[in-house]
Design an enzyme around this catalytic site. Structure first.
Site, mmCIF file in Angstrom:
data_model
loop_
_atom_site.group_PDB
_atom_site.id
_atom_site.type_symbol
_atom_site.label_atom_id
_atom_site.label_comp_id
_atom_site.label_asym_id
_atom_site.label_seq_id
_atom_site.Cartn_x
_atom_site.Cartn_y
_atom_site.Cartn_z
ATOM 1 N N THR A 320 0.692 -1.226 -0.141
ATOM 2 C CA THR A 320 -0.091 0.039 -0.009
ATOM 3 C C THR A 320 0.898 1.048 0.039
ATOM 4 O O THR A 320 0.396 2.277 -0.716
ATOM 5 C CB THR A 320 -0.827 -0.090 1.158
ATOM 6 O OG1 THR A 320 -1.851 -1.020 1.254
ATOM 7 C CG2 THR A 320 -1.801 1.533 1.225
ATOM 8 N N HIS A 493 -3.553 -2.268 -4.904
ATOM 9 C CA HIS A 493 -2.784 -3.482 -5.315
ATOM 10 C C HIS A 493 -3.823 -4.618 -5.653
ATOM 11 O O HIS A 493 -4.883 -4.413 -5.209
ATOM 12 C CB HIS A 493 -1.698 -3.505 -4.185
ATOM 13 C CG HIS A 493 -1.943 -3.626 -2.691
ATOM 14 N ND1 HIS A 493 -2.990 -4.754 -2.468
ATOM 15 C CD2 HIS A 493 -1.883 -2.960 -1.787
ATOM 16 C CE1 HIS A 493 -3.152 -4.844 -1.127
ATOM 17 N NE2 HIS A 493 -2.606 -3.467 -0.817
#
Length: 644
Positions: A320, A493
């Site tokens: 992240t 992601h």
């Protein structure tokens, strides 16, 4: 039998013989000679175990207790080299140091819900303004960690005066090697276990609390120090002028704005709202299960936005935080570990810093603890005016790692209404975080045959987050906030890790399970909304997270100096470079781990050509340039050169 008979029995004679025997005396002598080591082990083990219980609500398992014991044995091993009196002083000093570290860690944990690191200490100047808050969380209970130090002062003096035999250096060295080997052996097994369960955790240190609860406090600080020192040594070699110039020349060529006229300056003066959504993967957009839309709200907003459906995530060990780094700076992730830790002391030319030069107010907002992913340091390094983390919100409604998306987005909206315009708000959601196991909070979304699976849990989680995003965007539109704002929303992601790819392929009815098929689904949605839904439509260009900042820079007429990405609204390079060396060039896919090329249109394998080989070499060099830029803090160097 009478008592007198028992007293006169051979049983007592036997016991007396044991007490007076040489082995018994040797045991007593051995215990006395090593009382300092035994006491040190017991005291430090108790302190470290107590600390673990303070930061973890769960029972401390035997594996962690063994790791704690191993770390103490390593400390003890070094004391065994010393002569007796020096050894006592060494152990006493280590006790003081460890006690102070534990107190500092507990205070830091109570405020940041995180563990102190070398990087955090080194960058303490970036944390000014919170020191008073940190000291305010000191507890009287912490003094227990110092009680033994006071009690041991007279005992230490008396013990030092006792007569001890001289232990030869050879025997001390053997003791050192044996105890060190035992401690290192146990630790090696512990670290191996952690690396198997969480492959990047020891290097990226993404969740420091979790890591500490797996390996213990001492081991955590050893790992943290090792990572910091090894990185520093690797980066200590100064780049030559020629090497610096190669990086500078690449950036000048890459950031050349010639011909980039589309949309130039169209967002100047408007607010910028960027929303990074946890694990929002592209395959859920406009997809149904059991006749129900998985993301009905985002599907609706896709039709109101400029939608990029071939937008790839490029995260590496920082997950992240890598997505944040790329989106705000157009810099590649670190070669190993997480850039948010490794390069937290660097200078950045971020969206926030450039918009501040245009008198924008800049704020980052997130529902997790401030220290998670080192955000409390990195947001300041990127020149955000404020960071609103968990302590800035009503944190009563928790799901998973932190504040629920519903609560976080509602409270963030109220904060944004008070921001001085124009502003830049960077929001990061949290609830749809792996492993998506808090599904009871997500409502009754029916995932059919996937109920109870990782994929099913994810679909429920992202359906929940979609509902909160829809409410957030609708409120902004209803209250007129969209009229003077550009909104960019994207996923950070992957949602489904590669070892669960079979579930994903089954869901998508894919018959193949090769690398090409895997890459097909490594996309995240990007939506850019303009006032009055202007420019709505689908853009099929191959783009990536590195391209967001250059695109926004063009829209807001910001300088482009240190970007490795390209403006998505001008040109059509189709370039997507991944940290592991894989790449997409708009027509072909290269998979680095098998050294294989695929035709993007057909999915068929193709042979390497001279042109493809040169591309591979060029993109490898590009990654090296970014590493050199970060490793040697070249943005600071280049800015100084400009100033002079």
């Amino acid at each position: 039998m009478k008592i007198t008979d028992i007293k006169n029995s051979k049983l007592f004679d036997f016991a007396a013989d044991i007490r007076n025997s040489r082995p018994f005396n040797l045991v007593i002598s051995l215990l006395f000679d090593n009382a300092d080591i035994i006491l040190f082990f017991i005291i430090i083990f108790w302190k470290l175990l107590s600390y673990e219980k303070n930061i973890s609500s769960s029972f401390v398992p035997m594996s962690v207790r063994l790791a704690i014991a191993a770390s103490i044995l390593i400390l003890i091993s070094f004391s065994l080299i010393l002569k007796k009196k020096s050894r006592i002083s060494f152990l006493y000093t280590v006790d003081i140091i460890l006690s102070l570290i534990l107190i500092a860690d507990l205070m830091y944990y109570r405020y940041f819900k995180d563990i102190t690191t070398v990087a955090a200490i080194k960058n303490a100047k970036l944390l000014k303004g919170v020191s008073a808050s940190v000291t305010s969380v000191a507890s009287v209970k912490d003094l227990w960690y110092l009680v033994d130090i006071l009690i041991l002062v007279p005992l230490k003096r008396k013990y030092k005066k006792a007569e001890f035999g001289i232990v030869p250096m050879r025997r001390r060295l053997v003791s050192f090697i044996v105890i060190l080997a035992v401690g290192v052996g146990i630790n090696a097994k512990t670290f191996y276990r952690v690396s198997k369960e969480q492959p990047t955790l020891l290097t990226a240190m993404s969740n420091r609390i979790y890591l500490t609860t797996m390996i213990g406090n001492v081991n955590f600080h050893i790992v943290d120090s090792y990572n910091y020192i090894s990185t520093s040594l690797k980066n200590s070699k100064k780049l030559s002028t020629d090497e610096e110039n190669k990086v500078k020349t690449f950036l000048q060529n890459n950031n050349n704005t010639t011909g980039e006229t589309n949309f130039k300056g169209q967002a100047e003066g408007k607010n910028l709202i960027v929303i990074q959504v946890e694990a929002l993967q592209g395959f859920v957009i406009n997809q149904k299960i059991n006749g129900q839309e998985i993301t009905p709200n985002l599907n609706r907003w896709v039709n109101k936005c400029m939608y990029f459906d071939n937008y790839y995530y490029q995260v590496a060990g920082g997950n992240t935080s890598d997505a944040e780094l790329m989106s705000n700076n157009s810099l590649y992730p670190a070669q190993s570990g997480a850039a948010y830790y490794t390069y937290s002391g660097n200078k950045y030319d971020s969206i926030a810093s450039e918009l501040k030069d245009k008198n924008y107010y800049t704020a980052a907002l997130h529902g997790n603890t401030e220290g998670f992913w080192n955000r409390n340091v990195m947001y300041k390094a990127q020149d955000f005016d404020d960071f609103f983390g968990e302590h800035s919100f009503d944190a009563s409604e928790q799901i998973g790692l932190g504040i629920s998306d519903k609560s976080f987005l509602n409270q963030s909206l109220e904060k944004m209404k008070t921001f001085k315009q124009p502003y830049y708000s960077f929001l990061v959601t949290l609830t749809s975080h792996y492993p998506y196991d808090a599904v009871d909070k997500y409502g009754s979304f029916d995932v059919g045959q996937y109920k109870g699976t990782l994929l099913g849990n994810y679909l429920q989680a992202i359906h929940y987050t979609d509902a909160q995003l829809g409410e957030f965007l609708d409120k902004m539109e209803k209250e007129g906030m969209m009229k003077n704002s550009i909104v960019a929303l994207y996923g950070d992601h992957f949602a489904i890790p590669k070892d669960n790819e079979s579930q994903l392929f089954s869901f998508e009815n894919e018959s193949k399970n090769d690398d090409y098929t895997w890459f097909k689904y490594q996309k995240v949605p990007l939506l850019i909304h303009f006032p009055e839904d202007k420019y709505a439509g689908v853009n099929h260009k191959y783009t990536c997270q590195m391209d967001l900042y250059p695109t926004l820079a063009n829209l807001y007429n910001l300088p482009k100096n240190y970007m490795f990405g390209k403006d998505m609204l001008n040109g059509d390079s189709g370039k997507v470079v991944f940290r592991n060396g894989s790449f997409i060039d708009g027509k072909n896919l290269y998979v680095s781990w098998t050294n294989t090329y695929y035709d993007l249109a057909t999915g068929n394998k193709i042979s390497e050509t001279d042109a493809l080989k040169k591309e591979k070499e060029d993109y490898t060099k590009e990654l090296e340039y970014c590493d050199e830029l970060q490793n040697h803090n070249l943005i600071k160097t280049f800015d100084q050169q400009k100033a002079n």
